[in-house]
Design an enzyme around this catalytic site. Structure first.
Site, PDB file in Angstrom:
ATOM      1  N   ALA A  60      38.000  39.516  44.825  1.00 35.27           N
ATOM      2  CA  ALA A  60      37.496  40.118  43.297  1.00 35.27           C
ATOM      3  C   ALA A  60      37.659  41.538  43.766  1.00 35.27           C
ATOM      4  CB  ALA A  60      35.836  39.544  43.560  1.00 35.27           C
ATOM      5  N   GLY A 109      37.866  35.491  46.024  1.00 37.93           N
ATOM      6  CA  GLY A 109      38.138  34.893  44.932  1.00 37.93           C
ATOM      7  C   GLY A 109      39.579  34.384  44.921  1.00 37.93           C
ATOM      8  N   GLU A 112      39.277  31.088  46.360  1.00 33.67           N
ATOM      9  CA  GLU A 112      38.607  30.269  45.398  1.00 33.67           C
ATOM     10  C   GLU A 112      39.630  29.704  44.296  1.00 33.67           C
ATOM     11  OE1 GLU A 112      35.329  33.158  45.377  1.00 33.67           O
ATOM     12  OE2 GLU A 112      34.118  31.110  45.293  1.00 33.67           O
ATOM     13  N   GLU A 134      32.952  36.949  52.085  1.00 33.23           N
ATOM     14  CA  GLU A 134      32.163  37.578  51.231  1.00 33.23           C
ATOM     15  C   GLU A 134      30.984  37.792  52.020  1.00 33.23           C
ATOM     16  OE1 GLU A 134      34.062  34.934  50.208  1.00 33.23           O
ATOM     17  OE2 GLU A 134      34.428  35.050  48.228  1.00 33.23           O
TER      18      GLU A 134
END
Ligand code: NAI
Length: 696
Positions: A60, A109, A112, A134
């Site tokens: 992210a 992300g 993911e 994270e």
């Protein structure tokens, strides 16, 4: 941003952002549109997702995250997470097979997104990192990671990967089931991806099927309950409840895996929002990501200096520090010579590097070929002749001024014309060593941390006369070896040793006050420090602390009787001959049969213990942190540090100062300024001036 290329009936979607591929509102919008048009185009029968950048997707966009965090708006945080969840869900359930062709690093992300595809193929390049890290920034996955990973690889393995934020090499990722295939070239990557689409026209993910079962065992089974009980205990032991992100990730997994998949995603987004609204997540992202990245861009590099021309490096001293520093230099590509007067130290050093390289190959972090090249760059010698034309000398001989002065004199004729000397001294003022070396402009402090092959920080110390060019070289060198550099001015203990020393001293004061040693150690860890102060004193060695104190007294012509090292040093070094870990005797006993160390039972005889009420615990814990914060402010006010934020990064990366607070300066904001001042004043009144900060 997202480029689409037709390959027959398949579509290759390539991420291609100008700097680095990250998930942010713009890139997600572009991606959502690309996905939608692929899904609604009946001529397209499958999708490959890959990237044209070096990385697949780095994660992210932390800038977006920081922005969202500052607002502390739970609804906005939830919506941001849910927006990404729904795009991934659409991709996953759109009725067409999707392959992630992982050509580079896929973290957070980025991974993911790969999890939402139906198949993952990764390029087998050891520099690629895959995982959900994270937690290491005080965050938690918020794009499906806590729901898809356990449904894919089972509870045990995913709990470990998510709670420890592990980054895996492609080989490890294959082994743990995070990817299904490895290939050896980028061409093969796309070829394999297309072939897979061809062979699996109606792929779906198992968790969308009616009869889906969690691999291994369910949450509500004996094994499941045991797994969570163990995970909670481990978490508590490691983090003492300081990291809400970890607890929230665990809750998201626990709750989300007992409900249908989409509800699980909602639960994850809720916990994600709660995590991001905490002061801890903000503190960690700011210090460990933003300020760290800022330092990696070398803000203190003097302008307009040409790049360093360092080709050959010589490390003097093959001891604990020198051998690791030499290894780091060779890995970074420098032709490296390690010199020692003691042949056996060189043999140990060579074995040390061989072992590290072998391990890196086994874990898939280096290819055998790369390891060989590094081995060839490392040379060992007992004479100076081979050091001719050295551009950078790193001195790591005994911490003794006379020995250091002598090696500077000896090595000087072998320096290249512009070559510089960096000393790894942890305590001796750089200016005085620079004078002794006779080339003060080309002399600087390069303070590594132990174990140097792993610790990410380099403290660069300016002598009074260190030239801007030498500083530029030192910073370029730091960048090349992949360390985060901070630049400090000369002074006793520089920045890191000076501040961190107050933690150990506070522990020694408590010992003198009669606080039971086991309590001191436990409260030090509970406060957020990685190791108790007495264990740390043993590691650093009580004798070293004592000799530094004596040296300081001699240099300044004063007695430092208020310093607890004065009395305790005399007792432990001179009377009891318990100098620390090196001699297997200090505050701890170190059994020779490899059993765990334990506190020396006779401590009670020398430090009569008093009982401590539970209500005192908060004071004791705060003393450990506030004393360091106050010393950091003093160092800053004396001009040792160039910027406070540098000190934040240094404190967390250098000695593990309570990472959840964002470091010694950000600590004030983390606590809240008013509360901090009140607490600081109370500690000052009750325990002394060392807690006092004149201006924040
Ligand atoms: P060490 O005692 O493990 O190694 C010193 C090495 O220097 C020995 O192998 C010795 O044979 C060699 N040596 C002595 N005289 C020499 C000479 N004239 N020429 C070449 N080699 C010579 O010491 P360690 O722990 O590696 O420390 C080295 C330096 O690094 C010291 O200045 C220390 O203060 C500093 N330092 C140590 C840290 C630590 O955690 N141990 C952390 C940061 C800095």
């Amino acid at each position: 941003m997202i480029e689409a290329l037709r390959e027959g009936t398949y579509l290759i979607l390539s991420w291609h952002m100008p700097r680095v591929n990250v998930l942010n509102p713009d890139s997600m919008q572009a991606f959502a549109e690309a996905v939608e048009s692929a899904l609604t185009d009946s001529n397209i029968h499958g999708i490959v997702i890959t990237s044209q950048n070096k990385e697949f997707i780095a994660g992210a966009d932390i800038e977006t995250i920081l922005h969202l965090m500052q607002a502390k708006d739970l609804k906005a945080l939830y919506d941001a997470s849910w927006r990404i969840q729904s795009i991934f869900l659409r991709l996953e359930t759109g009725g067409k097979p999707v392959v992630a062709a992982i050509n580079g690093t896929a973290l957070g992300g980025g991974y993911e997104l790969a999890l939402a595809c139906h198949h993952r193929i990764a390029l087998n390049d050891p520099s690629i990192e895959i995982g959900l890290p994270e937690a290491t920034l005080g965050l938690m996955p918020g794009a499906g990671g806590t729901q898809r990973l356990p449904r894919k690889i089972g509870l045990l393995s995913s709990l470990e990967l998510i709670l420890e934020g592990k980054r895996l090499s492609p080989q490890q990722a294959l082994h743990r089931g995070l990817v299904e295939e490895l290939v050896s070239s980028k061409e093969e990557l796309i070829e394999r991806a297309l072939a897979w689409l061809h062979a699996h026209p109606s792929a779906t993910n198992p968790w969308h099927q009616k009869d889906f079962h969690l691999p291994g065992f369910k949450v509500q089974s004996e094994m499941g309950r045991n797994a969570f009980a163990a995970a909670i205990a481990r978490l508590r032991e490691r983090s003492y409840g300081h990291y809400p992100g970890l607890q929230n990730a665990l809750s998201a997994i626990y709750e989300g895996l007992q409900v249908p998949f989409i509800q699980g995603l909602e639960i994850e987004s809720q916990y994600f929002a709660r995590t991001l609204a905490t002061a801890t997540a903000y503190a960690m992202v700011k210090t460990l990501f933003f300020e760290r990245q800022r330092l990696l861009r070398l803000p203190h590099r003097p302008p307009k200096m040409p790049p360093a021309s360092i080709r050959k490096v010589a490390v003097l001293g093959a001891g604990m520090m020198g051998r690791a520093i030499g290894y780091v230099c060779a890995v970074a590509g420098y032709d490296t010579w390690i010199k020692d007067t003691d042949e056996s130290a060189l043999q140990v050093a060579e074995k040390f590097s061989q072992d590290l390289l072998a391990k890196a190959v086994t874990h898939g972090r280096l290819s055998p070929n790369e390891a060989d090249k590094i081995r060839q760059r490392l040379h060992y010698t007992t004479t100076y002749e081979e050091l001719a034309e050295t551009d950078l000398v790193i001195e790591a001989v005994f911490e003794n001024r006379a020995v250091k002065t002598q090696v500077y004199r000896e090595v000087r004729p072998f320096l290249s014309e512009k070559g510089i000397i960096g000393s790894n001294t942890s305590t001796l003022p750089i200016t005085s060593l620079a004078e002794a070396a006779g080339i003060p402009k080309r002399f600087i402090g390069l303070h590594f941390f132990s174990p140097a092959e792993r610790m990410p920080l380099l403290e660069i110390i300016l002598g009074k006369e260190t030239s801007p060019e030498t500083l530029a070289w030192a910073l370029d060198f730091a960048k090349q070896i992949g360390k985060v550099p901070i630049v400090v001015r000369d002074g006793r203990g520089f920045f890191t040793s000076r501040v961190f020393g107050t933690y150990v001293r506070e522990g020694l004061r408590m010992l003198k006050e009669g606080i039971p040693p086991a309590l001191i150690e436990n409260l030090g860890r509970q406060a957020g420090m990685p190791v108790g102060p007495l264990a740390l004193a043993d590691e650093v060695s009580i004798s070293l602390m004592y000799s530094i104190l004596r040296q300081t007294e001699a240099d300044l012509g004063i007695t430092l009787s208020d310093d607890p090292v004065s009395e305790i040093g005399r007792l432990f070094v001179e009377e009891l001959q318990r100098p620390g870990r090196k001699a297997n005797k200090g505050f701890y006993e170190y059994p020779s049969d490899g059993k765990r160390k334990y506190l020396w039972p006779e401590l009670a005889k020398y430090f009569p213990q008093r009982s401590v009420s539970f209500t005192e615990y908060e004071d004791l814990k705060d003393r450990f942190l506030y004393v360091q914060v106050a010393e950091a402010f003093r160092a800053y006010q004396e001009g040792i540090l160039l910027e406070k934020a540098d000190g934040d990064v240094a404190s967390v990366l250098g000695w593990g100062f309570a990472p959840f607070t964002g470091g010694v300066f950000h600590f004030v904001e983390w606590v809240g300024k008013e509360r901090f001042i009140a607490r600081m004043q109370k500690l000052t009144e009750q325990y002394g001036e060392r807690f006092y900060i004149s201006s924040l």
